[in-house]
Design a protein around this motif. Structure first.
Motif, PDB file in Angstrom:
ATOM      1  N   ARG A 163      77.869  27.762  30.676  1.00  0.00           N
ATOM      2  CA  ARG A 163      77.973  28.977  29.856  1.00  0.00           C
ATOM      3  C   ARG A 163      77.803  30.195  30.758  1.00  0.00           C
ATOM      4  O   ARG A 163      76.781  30.345  31.433  1.00  0.00           O
ATOM      5  CB  ARG A 163      76.907  28.986  28.769  1.00  0.00           C
ATOM      6  N   TYR A 180      83.134  29.574  28.755  1.00  0.00           N
ATOM      7  CA  TYR A 180      82.535  28.247  28.874  1.00  0.00           C
ATOM      8  C   TYR A 180      83.380  27.347  29.764  1.00  0.00           C
ATOM      9  O   TYR A 180      84.609  27.368  29.692  1.00  0.00           O
ATOM     10  CB  TYR A 180      82.416  27.592  27.492  1.00  0.00           C
ATOM     11  N   ASP A 187      77.678  34.114  30.507  1.00  0.00           N
ATOM     12  CA  ASP A 187      77.571  35.281  29.634  1.00  0.00           C
ATOM     13  C   ASP A 187      77.401  36.533  30.498  1.00  0.00           C
ATOM     14  O   ASP A 187      77.692  36.517  31.699  1.00  0.00           O
ATOM     15  CB  ASP A 187      76.453  35.101  28.604  1.00  0.00           C
TER      16      ASP A 187
END
Length: 167
Positions: A141, A58, A143
């Motif tokens: 974010r 993050y 991922d």
């Protein structure tokens, strides 16, 4: 650009490394000089962060109060991980608490160098017409969809903290 998804998040903590920079929307922007080096520092030490809540990384962008900035467009960036519980903060790292908030979640597709286009659209096109105002917090974010090796297919999310216009 697609309309964002509006989500409500409980408060959470991010542990990582931080630095101040001049935001991407400023003519004096230095984000691409400061932030990649910060990520490099964090990735090399990410194993030191205890109690990670997930596998994502993050980025937290905070707008310091005007009296604490050296430049009108100065921001604070934290490259880190969300933790379930703060039991320790490794030396040289920081912990920032993000309050419970509503977020407008925008998915950025393509090279990270083009993220300022997504942010500019969110801030200058979507936000003024949305019925919300920005509360000066942004979360990025990263991922499994994010890829430096395949930048054209890469995806990440940028979350703008929002509050209803009248609040």
């Amino acid at each position: 650009m697609k309309e964002p998804k509006i989500i409500q998040r409980d408060a959470f903590a991010i542990v990582g490394v931080e630095a101040r920079f001049i935001g991407a929307l400023s003519p004096d922007a230095n984000n691409f000089e400061v932030i990649p080096a910060l990520w490099h520092r964090f990735i090399n030490r990410s194993g030191e962060v205890e109690n990670r809540s997930d596998d994502a990384n993050y980025g937290l962008v905070i707008t310091p109060p005007a009296g604490e900035r050296c430049h009108p467009d100065e921001l604070l960036y934290v490259a880190g991980a969300v933790v379930r519980e703060v039991t320790s903060v490794p030396e040289g790292m920081v912990c920032h608490e993000v309050p419970a908030l509503e977020f407008a979640v925008f998915t950025h597709r393509g090279p990270i160098a083009e993220l300022p286009k997504t942010i500019r659209w969110a801030m200058e096109e979507w936000l003024p017409k949305s019925g919300y105002r920005w509360n000066l917090i942004e979360v990025e974010r990263y991922d499994r969809r994010f890829s430096i090796e395949s930048p054209q297919e890469s995806e990440m999310e940028t979350w703008l903290g929002i509050v209803p216009e009248g609040d």
